[in-house]
Design an enzyme around this catalytic site. Structure first.
Site, PDB file in Angstrom:
ATOM      1  N   LYS A 155     -11.375 -64.513  78.415  1.00 32.21           N
ATOM      2  CA  LYS A 155     -11.661 -63.471  79.398  1.00 32.21           C
ATOM      3  C   LYS A 155     -12.607 -62.414  78.838  1.00 32.21           C
ATOM      4  CE  LYS A 155      -9.225 -65.075  82.815  1.00 32.21           C
ATOM      5  NZ  LYS A 155      -9.941 -65.707  83.951  1.00 32.21           N
TER       6      LYS A 155
ATOM      7  N   TYR B 255      -6.485 -67.067  75.820  1.00 33.91           N
ATOM      8  CA  TYR B 255      -6.773 -66.500  77.142  1.00 33.91           C
ATOM      9  C   TYR B 255      -7.549 -65.186  77.022  1.00 33.91           C
ATOM     10  CZ  TYR B 255      -5.639 -64.796  81.885  1.00 33.91           C
ATOM     11  OH  TYR B 255      -5.700 -64.306  83.167  1.00 33.91           O
TER      12      TYR B 255
END
Length: 287
Positions: free
Chosen positions: A166, A162
């Site tokens: 991002k 993640y």
């Protein structure tokens, strides 16, 4: 929202991952402000339910359609954008919000867990940009808003996939903002914090841990509502905003503008550096 609706009548916003949480709140807010909104999710049931909810809400000035599509598939994204163009003839605002989590410490994470998160967050965002850009370029305007996270700005244990996705969106935001400036297409990113069905379990765990220790819940676990984000997104979506290539974070009534990474120390000399010389410089600064 009268002034906003006056500026946005006839404008179209495509919001990925908008059948729940922050994306759903943004869809409601942008529809109320006068946008025609394209709802996206992974299931027909969720998409249709969200469309009906927005249609029932009084005061909604824009139209709304729903398209079930997995943004991790380039073909599915292209078909989604093609449908939006057939229905509305344009896409003025793209919000890359769709996301999933497959949290696990790096040395226990599977390749599939890594791939799934990268596919949705990073590949999916680029697929959407790729499909929408021809229409934004032709119109000579547009706004792309990438949903990021402080995990991508600061790192977060247990979220290597993640955080990487991002962080990749941060780089994509900076690059697209420079490339698309000449077409008057603005590109920004927002790291939100809000109570949603995705964040609620983690907050509950944090609350339980704090209770067992007899401590107060740390401030970073105290989050606002998804609706708090709507005004910032409405500002970034349309003129008179001219901001591009910026990173924002928002939690409730607190929001920030993030500075780009930049060197804090620079050293140079005529000859090549030795390891001992580099070590001496670093040791002096870190002691």
């Amino acid at each position: 929202m009268g002034g906003e609706a006056g500026r946005t009548v006839g404008k179209v916003a495509l919001i990925t991952g908008s059948t729940r949480g922050i994306g759903k709140s943004l869809a409601f807010g942008m529809a109320a402000a006068g946008y025609s909104v394209v709802i996206n999710g992974t299931t027909e049931t969720g998409v249709e339910r969200t469309v009906r909810e927005i249609e029932r809400r009084s005061g909604t000035a824009g139209k709304v359609i729903g398209i079930a599509a997995d943004v991790g598939s380039h073909e599915a994204v292209q078909a989604m954008v093609d449908t939006a163009i057939e229905e509305f003839g344009r896409v003025d605002v793209l919000v890359n919000n769709a996301g999933i989590v497959r949290d696990r410490i790096s040395y226990k994470m599977s390749i599939e867990e890594w791939r799934q998160v990268i596919d949705v967050h990073l590949h999916g965002a680029f697929y959407c940009v790729y499909a929408c850009l021809p229409y934004m370029k032709e119109a000579g305007s547009g706004s792309i808003i990438n949903m990021i996270s402080t995990a991508g700005l600061e790192g977060c244990p247990g979220q290597a996939n993640y955080s990487t996705a991002k962080a990749g969106l941060v780089g994509l935001t900076y690059t697209l903002a420079q490339e698309l400036l000449r077409f008057s297409i603005r590109v920004n990113a927002v790291a939100p914090a809000a109570l949603t069905d995705m964040t609620a379990p983690f907050i509950q765990i944090a609350e339980e841990k704090a209770r067992m220790k007899g401590e107060d819940l740390p401030d970073y676990w105290k989050v606002g509502d998804p609706e708090d984000l709507i005004p910032l997104f409405l500002y970034l979506a349309e003129p008179p905003s001219t901001v591009t290539g910026s990173i924002f974070s928002m939690n409730g009534t607190r929001w920030s503008i993030w500075e780009r990474p930049h060197p804090i120390y620079t050293f140079s000399k005529e000859e090549r550096w030795t390891s001992d010389e580099i070590a001496a410089k670093i040791d002096r600064l870190t002691k």
